[in-house]
Write a protein that holds these residues in place. Structure first.
Motif, PDB file in Angstrom:
ATOM      1  N   VAL A 254      55.608 -92.377  57.729  1.00 41.24           N
ATOM      2  CA  VAL A 254      55.945 -93.795  57.821  1.00 41.24           C
ATOM      3  C   VAL A 254      56.966 -93.730  58.844  1.00 41.24           C
ATOM      4  N   VAL A 255      56.651 -94.515  59.775  1.00 40.33           N
ATOM      5  CA  VAL A 255      57.220 -94.693  60.954  1.00 40.33           C
ATOM      6  C   VAL A 255      57.773 -96.274  61.279  1.00 40.33           C
ATOM      7  N   ASP A 256      58.650 -96.385  62.078  1.00 41.66           N
ATOM      8  CA  ASP A 256      59.195 -97.595  62.543  1.00 41.66           C
ATOM      9  C   ASP A 256      58.136 -98.186  63.373  1.00 41.66           C
ATOM     10  N   SER A 257      57.809 -99.641  62.896  1.00 39.67           N
ATOM     11  CA  SER A 257      56.740-100.492  63.643  1.00 39.67           C
ATOM     12  C   SER A 257      57.062-100.633  64.982  1.00 39.67           C
ATOM     13  N   GLN A 258      58.086-100.837  65.427  1.00 37.57           N
ATOM     14  CA  GLN A 258      58.184-101.112  66.845  1.00 37.57           C
ATOM     15  C   GLN A 258      58.377 -99.709  67.802  1.00 37.57           C
TER      16      GLN A 258
ATOM     17  N   THR B   7      43.145 -89.410  48.645  1.00 37.91           N
ATOM     18  CA  THR B   7      43.681 -90.693  48.882  1.00 37.91           C
ATOM     19  C   THR B   7      42.946 -91.281  50.011  1.00 37.91           C
ATOM     20  N   ALA B   8      42.347 -92.310  49.832  1.00 37.96           N
ATOM     21  CA  ALA B   8      41.410 -93.050  50.958  1.00 37.96           C
ATOM     22  C   ALA B   8      42.137 -93.994  51.959  1.00 37.96           C
ATOM     23  N   VAL B   9      43.128 -94.681  51.172  1.00 40.88           N
ATOM     24  CA  VAL B   9      44.012 -95.562  51.857  1.00 40.88           C
ATOM     25  C   VAL B   9      45.361 -95.743  51.196  1.00 40.88           C
ATOM     26  N   VAL B  10      46.557 -96.099  52.204  1.00 41.29           N
ATOM     27  CA  VAL B  10      47.776 -96.554  51.440  1.00 41.29           C
ATOM     28  C   VAL B  10      48.141 -97.969  51.926  1.00 41.29           C
TER      29      VAL B  10
ATOM     30  N   ALA C 293      52.613 -97.224  57.792  1.00 38.31           N
ATOM     31  CA  ALA C 293      52.196 -96.027  57.126  1.00 38.31           C
ATOM     32  C   ALA C 293      51.121 -95.538  57.560  1.00 38.31           C
ATOM     33  N   ILE C 294      51.112 -94.227  58.102  1.00 35.55           N
ATOM     34  CA  ILE C 294      49.975 -93.568  58.777  1.00 35.55           C
ATOM     35  C   ILE C 294      49.320 -92.371  57.938  1.00 35.55           C
ATOM     36  N   LEU C 295      48.251 -92.394  57.326  1.00 36.67           N
ATOM     37  CA  LEU C 295      47.595 -91.391  56.307  1.00 36.67           C
ATOM     38  C   LEU C 295      46.768 -90.772  57.357  1.00 36.67           C
ATOM     39  N   CYS C 296      46.873 -89.219  57.509  1.00 35.94           N
ATOM     40  CA  CYS C 296      46.212 -88.284  58.096  1.00 35.94           C
ATOM     41  C   CYS C 296      45.471 -87.451  57.333  1.00 35.94           C
TER      42      CYS C 296
ATOM     43  N   VAL D  60      45.914 -96.694  58.678  1.00 35.08           N
ATOM     44  CA  VAL D  60      47.381 -97.232  58.953  1.00 35.08           C
ATOM     45  C   VAL D  60      47.428 -98.596  58.451  1.00 35.08           C
ATOM     46  N   ARG D  61      48.509 -98.907  58.001  1.00 31.91           N
ATOM     47  CA  ARG D  61      48.852 -99.999  57.180  1.00 31.91           C
ATOM     48  C   ARG D  61      50.301-100.466  57.396  1.00 31.91           C
ATOM     49  N   LEU D  62      50.625-101.811  57.342  1.00 28.91           N
ATOM     50  CA  LEU D  62      52.103-102.134  57.818  1.00 28.91           C
ATOM     51  C   LEU D  62      52.646-102.898  56.428  1.00 28.91           C
TER      52      LEU D  62
END
Length: 633
Positions: A563-567, A581-584, A546-549, A536-538
């Motif tokens: 990609v979701v709203d952080s709140q 992909t390892a990370v976004v 950003a949530i990579l599954c 997960v990265r902001l």
């Protein structure tokens, strides 16, 4: 070795095996019922007589036989000398002279007085020391118990309403219509620790008046439910077993460690029982527990040795999290306890003993024949070996080619500068993950324990996720943990933090949580997929997450990026990133970059390949969100 020596030695060995198994089962506190059963079996084993004897053969030469003195030819010799004479079958000249000298001497007359210079054997000294320790523990404990029992009879006041509440809990727990035997609730006008005190066939729940008046109704019910759980589980009987074994084995360190572990899991089991019987919120019960701890700590009151109570253990933090999380189902705990209990019960009835045997000597002619045969075979092999008088000349070989196939792998795969001046995050393949400060303090973690790191720059602290699902806050300047923020149901895979958005963490079960760092409260939860969350990265502005599954093990499996709203963690859009992909990571233009395990960096908006980074830098990006992304075109 005597019978009692072998009995004690075998019990100690079997107790150590059961204790090792109990520690492995209960080291994280989640299997409290099973671990409590195993530690209880350890105490039972220490006083169990031999039931099933298992002989362990040992050669006589391995045993210190020089300590055993026997009579041989009217001469006191050691067992080793006796074996030597018996094997040789010959009598030496010194033995003959000693025997003839003894036959010439007159017969010894019986002694008419006691020999006061008789040496004391070392076993008598050990028995004397053990007996003094046993009497000290037994007499001192009995005196304290009698005094405390008289104190309760003199100053204790029975609370009939509280006793009726305890009786009702026991009726519900046992499912019987007839009222069972119930412990009386005694209130005493003195500062003692609240406890369940068992004396003979009677048991009393003791509570000081000052603590009882400080409780409200819900907290009183929580306290009574906890002490009723001790009575329902017969823990006051276990205290007598503990005391007896401690008096017998006061010299054995494992007994004191087992007592602490037994009480630790005992408190966890009673907490779960009390929360289940009250049908109240775990938070109310936890608040009552904290008030008891505050009372005991403020007045520094103790507890009688044979009492069980709502006492603060050294794992108070663990207890609180188990209370808030809730225990395992009763059927599952009983099933595991039955199987492991039967296995350990078999260990309790075993009684290994040492059986010495004397190995048969090898005849000298056989030894000589074997030696001659080996020499003859060596001569034959030497004679049949072809003669080679030519010396091998060194060959001029071309230099070894160099490339990725024989290059040494990088040992350091992460080196990140942190906001604390002079602090660094360093990860090595051999030494694990380390946090090093400018004043020389170091936090050391194993690579398999620490799974993800995020720094909170404003407070000079870091958040660390581990394989046990724990999310902890660490102070870098003090090199010590601050608090346990929360707990995931599965190992933590990624952690991210932004000063505007807050703290986020993900796990292998496919869930993402947004946390309040101060209180440990979960503010929002995302669980839209059944696959594991890789990272997960902001975004740079903190508004998007950003949530990579996908699966770590299978790089060919399709992955999904949400990609979701952080709140609110509500979805904005989702795309399929490149395979592997390892990370976004966020881009400077507001978009997102995909970093594959091969090191290739791709713009997810345009699909353009931007560059490549070394492979070991990819692992650094996955571990810590503060790792820099330095792409090379």
């Amino acid at each position: 070795m005597s019978f009692w020596g072998q009995l004690i030695a075998s019990n100690l060995v079997m107790a150590c095996l059961i204790g090792s198994l109990a520690w492995l089962v209960g080291r994280n506190g989640r299997q409290a019922t099973l671990a409590h059963t195993l530690w209880l079996l350890l105490f039972v084993k220490l006083i169990t007589p031999p039931l099933v004897t298992v002989p362990l053969p040992f050669p006589e030469t391995w045993w210190p036989t020089e300590l055993a003195v026997v009579e041989f030819d009217n001469k006191a010799v050691t067992a080793g000398e006796t074996a030597t004479v018996a094997h040789s079958g010959e009598e030496t000249s010194s033995a003959r002279s000693n025997r003839s000298a003894h036959t010439d001497l007159p017969a010894a007359t019986p002694a008419t007085s006691w020999n006061w210079t008789m040496p004391i054997h070392w076993s008598y000294v050990l028995v004397g020391v053990w007996l003094m320790g046993f009497l000290w523990i037994a007499v001192r404990g009995c005196v304290k118990l009698i005094r405390f029992y008289r104190l309760l009879r003199r100053h204790g006041t029975v609370d009939e309403a509280a006793t009726g509440f305890v009786r009702g809990l026991l009726v519900r727990a046992r499912g019987s219509t007839s009222p069972p035997r119930c412990p009386q609730v005694l209130r005493v006008p003195m500062r003692v620790s609240p406890m369940l005190f068992g004396w003979g066939t009677r048991a009393y729940i003791v509570c000081p008046d000052s603590l009882w008046d400080a409780f409200d109704e819900e907290e009183r019910n929580a306290f009574l439910a906890h002490e009723t759980a001790h009575y329902h589980r017969r823990d006051h009987w276990v205290r007598w077993l503990e005391w007896s074994v401690t008096a017998l084995y006061w010299w054995f360190p494992l007994v004191y460690f087992a007592r602490r572990q037994l009480e630790r899991h005992e408190e966890a089991c009673c907490d779960a029982w009390a929360v289940r019987m009250l049908e109240a919120s775990p938070r109310q019960y936890a608040e009552a527990l904290l008030q008891v701890v505050d009372f005991i700590s403020e007045y520094e009151v103790g507890m009688v040795r044979l009492a069980s109570g709502m006492q603060p253990t050294y794992t108070l933090e663990e207890r609180l999290h188990l209370i808030m999380k809730g225990g395992r189902p009763i059927e599952q705990a009983r099933r595991f306890r039955t199987w492991f209990g039967m296995a350990c019960l078999m260990l309790c009835v075993l009684h290994p003993i040492v059986k010495l045997y004397r190995p048969l000597p090898l005849p000298t002619n056989v030894v000589a024949t074997r030696d001659s045969d080996s020499n003859l075979n060596q001569l034959k092999s030497d004679s049949t070996r072809p003669a080679n008088n030519h010396t091998a000349e060194p060959l001029d070989l071309p230099p070894e080619p160099e490339g990725f196939w024989n290059s040494r792998p990088k040992t350091r795969w992460a080196d990140v500068s942190l906001s604390l001046p002079g602090a660094r995050l360093v990860a090595d393949a051999d030494e694990g993950v380390r946090f090093m400060t400018a004043d020389g303090k170091t936090l050391q973690f194993k690579t398999e324990e620490l799974t993800s790191v995020a720094e909170i720059a404003a407070t000079k602290r870091v958040v660390i996720g581990n394989q046990e699902g724990q999310l902890r806050l660490w102070d870098l300047a003090a090199a010590m943990p601050v608090s346990l923020i929360g707990l995931h149901p599965a190992p933590v895979t990624s952690v991210a933090y932004h000063e505007k958005a807050g703290l986020f963490s993900a796990d292998e079960a496919g869930s993402v949580m947004r946390w309040d760092v101060q209180s440990g409260q979960v503010l929002a939860t995302w669980a839209e997929t059944s696959s594991s969350v890789q990272s997960v990265r902001l975004s740079n502005d903190g508004q998007s997450l950003a949530i990579l599954c996908g699966a770590w093990e299978d790089l060919g499996q399709p992955q999904q990026l949400f990609v979701v709203d952080s709140q609110t963690l509500r979805p904005k859009f989702n795309v399929s990133p490149p395979i592997g992909t390892a990370v976004v990571v966020p881009s400077t233009t507001g978009g997102w970059y995909s970093v594959r395990w091969t090191g290739h960096i791709t713009d997810l908006t345009t699909g353009v390949l931007l560059g490549q980074i070394p492979k070991h830098h990819v692992s650094s990006l996955v571990l810590c969100q503060d790792s820099p992304l330095q792409k090379s075109p």
